[in-house]
Write a protein that holds these residues in place. Structure first.
Motif, PDB file in Angstrom:
ATOM      1  N   SER A  59      25.280  72.061 -13.859  1.00 55.12           N
ATOM      2  CA  SER A  59      24.950  72.092 -15.478  1.00 55.12           C
ATOM      3  C   SER A  59      23.822  71.473 -16.060  1.00 55.12           C
ATOM      4  CB  SER A  59      26.200  70.712 -16.296  1.00 55.12           C
ATOM      5  OG  SER A  59      27.615  71.257 -16.086  1.00 55.12           O
ATOM      6  N   LYS A  60      22.705  72.117 -15.343  1.00 52.67           N
ATOM      7  CA  LYS A  60      21.204  71.225 -14.961  1.00 52.67           C
ATOM      8  C   LYS A  60      20.433  72.872 -15.298  1.00 52.67           C
ATOM      9  CE  LYS A  60      17.332  68.727 -13.128  1.00 52.67           C
ATOM     10  NZ  LYS A  60      17.359  68.188 -15.186  1.00 52.67           N
ATOM     11  N   PHE A  61      20.344  73.438 -16.901  1.00 55.28           N
ATOM     12  CA  PHE A  61      19.711  74.409 -16.995  1.00 55.28           C
ATOM     13  C   PHE A  61      18.302  74.562 -16.944  1.00 55.28           C
ATOM     14  CE2 PHE A  61      23.964  74.383 -18.693  1.00 55.28           C
ATOM     15  CZ  PHE A  61      24.403  75.630 -17.374  1.00 55.28           C
ATOM     16  N   ASP A  62      17.460  73.694 -17.377  1.00 55.14           N
ATOM     17  CA  ASP A  62      15.716  73.859 -17.228  1.00 55.14           C
ATOM     18  C   ASP A  62      14.977  74.193 -16.004  1.00 55.14           C
ATOM     19  OD1 ASP A  62      16.747  71.476 -16.190  1.00 55.14           O
ATOM     20  OD2 ASP A  62      14.846  70.695 -16.322  1.00 55.14           O
ATOM     21  N   ILE A  63      15.586  74.116 -14.636  1.00 56.11           N
ATOM     22  CA  ILE A  63      15.386  74.075 -13.946  1.00 56.11           C
ATOM     23  C   ILE A  63      16.266  75.229 -11.953  1.00 56.11           C
ATOM     24  CG2 ILE A  63      13.929  72.475 -12.907  1.00 56.11           C
ATOM     25  CD1 ILE A  63      15.815  70.923 -11.424  1.00 56.11           C
ATOM     26  N   GLY A  64      15.981  75.646 -11.767  1.00 53.76           N
ATOM     27  CA  GLY A  64      16.862  76.812 -10.983  1.00 53.76           C
ATOM     28  C   GLY A  64      16.120  76.716  -9.204  1.00 53.76           C
ATOM     29  N   LYS A  65      15.169  77.908  -9.938  1.00 56.13           N
ATOM     30  CA  LYS A  65      14.245  78.060  -8.386  1.00 56.13           C
ATOM     31  C   LYS A  65      13.850  76.749  -7.969  1.00 56.13           C
ATOM     32  CE  LYS A  65      10.490  80.236 -10.753  1.00 56.13           C
ATOM     33  NZ  LYS A  65      11.441  80.098 -12.250  1.00 56.13           N
ATOM     34  N   GLU A  66      13.424  75.815  -8.704  1.00 53.19           N
ATOM     35  CA  GLU A  66      12.579  74.502  -9.163  1.00 53.19           C
ATOM     36  C   GLU A  66      13.880  73.323  -8.052  1.00 53.19           C
ATOM     37  OE1 GLU A  66      10.808  76.739 -11.691  1.00 53.19           O
ATOM     38  OE2 GLU A  66      12.561  75.848 -11.673  1.00 53.19           O
ATOM     39  N   LYS A  67      15.180  74.167  -8.342  1.00 53.72           N
ATOM     40  CA  LYS A  67      15.748  72.924  -7.485  1.00 53.72           C
ATOM     41  C   LYS A  67      15.636  72.651  -6.008  1.00 53.72           C
ATOM     42  CE  LYS A  67      19.410  72.463 -10.914  1.00 53.72           C
ATOM     43  NZ  LYS A  67      20.966  73.464 -11.531  1.00 53.72           N
TER      44      LYS A  67
ATOM     45  N   PRO B 128       6.120  89.038  11.977  1.00 61.87           N
ATOM     46  CA  PRO B 128       6.896  88.796  11.099  1.00 61.87           C
ATOM     47  C   PRO B 128       7.828  87.029  11.804  1.00 61.87           C
ATOM     48  CG  PRO B 128       7.347  90.249  12.470  1.00 61.87           C
ATOM     49  CD  PRO B 128       6.448  90.167  13.011  1.00 61.87           C
ATOM     50  N   PHE B 129       7.881  86.575  10.639  1.00 62.86           N
ATOM     51  CA  PHE B 129       8.448  85.366  10.447  1.00 62.86           C
ATOM     52  C   PHE B 129       9.921  85.338   9.487  1.00 62.86           C
ATOM     53  CE2 PHE B 129       3.924  84.103   9.322  1.00 62.86           C
ATOM     54  CZ  PHE B 129       3.814  83.742   9.799  1.00 62.86           C
ATOM     55  N   PRO B 130      10.740  84.145  10.517  1.00 64.67           N
ATOM     56  CA  PRO B 130      11.936  84.318   9.638  1.00 64.67           C
ATOM     57  C   PRO B 130      12.294  83.850   8.625  1.00 64.67           C
ATOM     58  CG  PRO B 130      12.138  81.766  11.272  1.00 64.67           C
ATOM     59  CD  PRO B 130      10.804  83.270  11.656  1.00 64.67           C
ATOM     60  N   ALA B 131      13.231  84.106   7.806  1.00 63.31           N
ATOM     61  CA  ALA B 131      13.276  83.558   6.629  1.00 63.31           C
ATOM     62  C   ALA B 131      14.633  83.284   6.189  1.00 63.31           C
ATOM     63  CB  ALA B 131      13.280  85.051   5.511  1.00 63.31           C
ATOM     64  N   ALA B 132      14.528  82.655   4.803  1.00 61.96           N
ATOM     65  CA  ALA B 132      15.584  82.310   4.443  1.00 61.96           C
ATOM     66  C   ALA B 132      15.275  82.544   2.643  1.00 61.96           C
ATOM     67  CB  ALA B 132      16.410  81.047   4.677  1.00 61.96           C
ATOM     68  N   ILE B 133      16.565  83.310   1.838  1.00 67.18           N
ATOM     69  CA  ILE B 133      16.456  82.920   0.329  1.00 67.18           C
ATOM     70  C   ILE B 133      17.047  82.349   0.337  1.00 67.18           C
ATOM     71  CG2 ILE B 133      18.141  84.646   0.525  1.00 67.18           C
ATOM     72  CD1 ILE B 133      17.444  85.299  -2.252  1.00 67.18           C
ATOM     73  N   MET B 134      16.946  81.276  -0.899  1.00 71.14           N
ATOM     74  CA  MET B 134      17.676  79.427  -1.576  1.00 71.14           C
ATOM     75  C   MET B 134      18.186  80.366  -2.352  1.00 71.14           C
ATOM     76  SD  MET B 134      15.413  77.145   1.181  1.00 71.14           S
ATOM     77  CE  MET B 134      16.944  75.858   1.124  1.00 71.14           C
ATOM     78  N   TYR B 135      19.566  80.344  -3.267  1.00 72.89           N
ATOM     79  CA  TYR B 135      20.349  80.391  -4.256  1.00 72.89           C
ATOM     80  C   TYR B 135      20.984  78.744  -4.527  1.00 72.89           C
ATOM     81  CZ  TYR B 135      21.338  84.361  -2.401  1.00 72.89           C
ATOM     82  OH  TYR B 135      20.766  86.188  -2.004  1.00 72.89           O
ATOM     83  N   HIS B 136      19.734  78.909  -5.769  1.00 69.45           N
ATOM     84  CA  HIS B 136      20.483  77.258  -6.515  1.00 69.45           C
ATOM     85  C   HIS B 136      21.713  77.149  -7.192  1.00 69.45           C
ATOM     86  CE1 HIS B 136      20.121  78.408 -10.945  1.00 69.45           C
ATOM     87  NE2 HIS B 136      19.186  79.700 -10.457  1.00 69.45           N
ATOM     88  N   ASP B 137      22.219  76.136  -6.977  1.00 67.48           N
ATOM     89  CA  ASP B 137      23.134  75.226  -7.397  1.00 67.48           C
ATOM     90  C   ASP B 137      23.382  75.714  -8.844  1.00 67.48           C
ATOM     91  OD1 ASP B 137      22.352  72.705  -9.209  1.00 67.48           O
ATOM     92  OD2 ASP B 137      21.321  72.687  -7.411  1.00 67.48           O
ATOM     93  N   HIS B 138      24.484  75.384  -9.656  1.00 64.71           N
ATOM     94  CA  HIS B 138      25.444  74.878 -11.080  1.00 64.71           C
ATOM     95  C   HIS B 138      24.358  73.481 -11.864  1.00 64.71           C
ATOM     96  CE1 HIS B 138      27.209  75.014 -14.723  1.00 64.71           C
ATOM     97  NE2 HIS B 138      27.035  76.547 -15.138  1.00 64.71           N
TER      98      HIS B 138
ATOM     99  N   PHE C  87      24.018  75.726  -2.247  1.00 61.07           N
ATOM    100  CA  PHE C  87      24.375  74.872  -2.872  1.00 61.07           C
ATOM    101  C   PHE C  87      25.096  74.887  -3.713  1.00 61.07           C
ATOM    102  CE2 PHE C  87      24.353  70.360  -4.879  1.00 61.07           C
ATOM    103  CZ  PHE C  87      25.329  69.409  -4.056  1.00 61.07           C
ATOM    104  N   SER C  88      26.614  74.356  -3.239  1.00 60.93           N
ATOM    105  CA  SER C  88      27.229  74.307  -5.002  1.00 60.93           C
ATOM    106  C   SER C  88      27.573  76.015  -5.214  1.00 60.93           C
ATOM    107  CB  SER C  88      26.905  73.465  -5.652  1.00 60.93           C
ATOM    108  OG  SER C  88      27.980  72.729  -6.823  1.00 60.93           O
ATOM    109  N   MET C  89      27.503  75.858  -6.635  1.00 57.09           N
ATOM    110  CA  MET C  89      27.788  76.881  -6.606  1.00 57.09           C
ATOM    111  C   MET C  89      26.788  77.879  -5.965  1.00 57.09           C
ATOM    112  SD  MET C  89      26.557  79.074 -10.433  1.00 57.09           S
ATOM    113  CE  MET C  89      24.911  78.873 -10.031  1.00 57.09           C
ATOM    114  N   GLY C  90      24.924  77.698  -5.504  1.00 60.63           N
ATOM    115  CA  GLY C  90      24.971  78.390  -4.650  1.00 60.63           C
ATOM    116  C   GLY C  90      25.189  78.988  -3.109  1.00 60.63           C
ATOM    117  N   ALA C  91      26.446  78.541  -2.547  1.00 56.15           N
ATOM    118  CA  ALA C  91      27.037  78.355  -1.684  1.00 56.15           C
ATOM    119  C   ALA C  91      27.568  79.572  -1.632  1.00 56.15           C
ATOM    120  CB  ALA C  91      27.495  77.446  -1.356  1.00 56.15           C
ATOM    121  N   PHE C  92      28.615  79.147  -3.246  1.00 56.79           N
ATOM    122  CA  PHE C  92      29.193  81.204  -3.397  1.00 56.79           C
ATOM    123  C   PHE C  92      28.579  81.721  -3.395  1.00 56.79           C
ATOM    124  CE2 PHE C  92      30.652  83.598  -6.385  1.00 56.79           C
ATOM    125  CZ  PHE C  92      32.008  84.022  -6.789  1.00 56.79           C
TER     126      PHE C  92
END
Length: 385
Positions: free
Chosen positions: A137-145, A125-135, A247-252
């Motif tokens: 005010s750009k809503f067309d992409i989330g995980k794709e950031k 098994p590998f180390p892992a990271a869940i990456m939480y996207h920011d806000h 990052f940003s809201m994702g840091a919260f």
């Protein structure tokens, strides 16, 4: 004095008394400031004593942590969810040292959603990271950031623009996958495949949640904890090495998830921290509403401040950034929060597991900052390169 004269004299005396009373009256002539604050904001804030915050008088750290986590869950108006994830792979592409997959899974009992998953080749098994996207005010992409998508030119171009603006033209999730990490990202409600919100729609959406006895911010908290638990459940993942990165809201979202679930074992939070006192001030973006609805739990501030919530993640490793020129988070407020947090890690005798770093720039997560964070993660997980 005649009856008529007495009547006139009485009226004049009453008029004089009334004029005097009117002149002495002091009453609220306006209720809301131009910054959307109630005029009694100072009085309200003075009553915020954060009674569940850590203090040197706390003797049983585990009991304090348990009580704080329970109160945080309570204010989300949601609860931990144990629905089977039932993941399916929709598509997969080869990216050299790792593969990129589009998956669907049960984020909660109510929502089956898509996600982007990067898996290194080789034996886990590998180390892992869940990456939480920011806000943003750009809503067309989330995980794709965070992760480069494919077979979707419009979203790929949009996310490249985002990467150029904030991430030194990198996709930070792909950079971490190149280092041998399993990386996962999903959309918050309203972004990407679960959108598309607009800035003005957020207030109505939050109100509609409240009118159903629920909470928009609480849903995000529940889903983010579940996302980390989903990642930790994968056979390719080392369950002791699951980072929350945001990052940003994702840091919260990252430090909140670390506080809510044991699935997160380390945190990298970039550019979202401050005290309520320091953020609820005239001119601050927090006073606009809008994005604040994603991060506002009813009644939480009666018990815990932002750094108190993040400190519930102690003694797990945490790296937290701020930007010296970040206008969203005043440096005085940031440093007050960092100081408060460092004392909690110290109380756990884990001062070496907490690092706060103020960079010279603004609200960004640039290549140098990414490399520093990823090297830090390697050290926490005992990975040598």
């Amino acid at each position: 004095m005649g009856a008529c004269s007495k009547l006139v004299a009485g009226i004049m005396a009453m008029s004089a008394m009334g004029a005097g009373v009117a002149a002495d009256l002091d009453f609220q002539k306006s209720g809301v400031t131009k910054d959307n604050l109630p005029v009694m904001a100072a009085q309200i804030k003075s009553r915020l004593t954060f009674p569940l915050a850590w203090t040197p008088q706390v003797k049983d750290l585990a009991a304090w942590q348990k009580a704080g986590r329970a109160k945080l869950w309570e204010t989300t108006l949601h609860a931990p969810d144990k629905t089977p994830f039932d993941m399916q792979v929709l598509d997969e592409v080869d990216r050299g040292s790792y593969v990129a997959r589009k998956v669907i899974f049960n984020l909660t009992a109510d929502s089956r959603v898509t996600g982007l998953l990067l898996v290194p080749k080789g034996k886990g098994p590998f180390p892992a990271a869940i990456m939480y996207h920011d806000h943003g005010s750009k809503f067309d992409i989330g995980k794709e950031k965070w992760i480069a998508t494919w077979n979707d030119d419009a979203r790929l171009e949009s996310s490249k623009g985002w990467a150029k603006r904030f991430f030194t033209e990198r996709f930070p999730g792909d950079e971490l996958a190149k280092r041998g990490y399993v990386v996962f990202a999903h959309d918050a409600l309203g972004w990407g495949d679960r959108g598309t919100l607009t800035y003005d729609m957020q207030q109505a959406l939050a109100a509609n949640f409240a009118n159903m006895g629920s909470s928009l911010a609480g849903l995000m908290a529940q889903e983010d904890a579940r996302g980390a638990e989903f990642l930790a459940s994968l056979p390719e993942v080392n369950k002791k090495q699951v980072a929350a990165v945001g990052f940003s809201m994702g840091a919260f979202r990252a430090w909140q998830a670390a506080a809510l679930t044991d699935a997160v074992t380390a945190t990298v939070a970039v550019n979202w921290m401050g005290t309520a006192e320091g953020l609820m001030v005239p001119g601050n973006n927090q006073l606009r509403g809008g994005s604040a609805w994603q991060m506002t739990h009813p009644g939480l501030m009666r018990f815990l401040d932002y750094p108190d919530v993040a400190s519930l993640a102690a003694p797990k490793p945490m790296l937290i950034y701020a930007g010296e020129k970040d206008t969203l988070f005043p440096l005085e407020s940031v440093n007050a929060a960092f100081g408060k947090m460092s004392k909690v890690w110290g109380a756990w005798k884990a001062a070496d597991k907490f690092e706060s770093k103020v960079w010279a720039g603004g609200h960004v997560f640039e290549a140098e900052q990414q490399d520093y964070a990823y090297n830090w993660l390697d050290r926490q997980f005992g990975i040598r390169r």
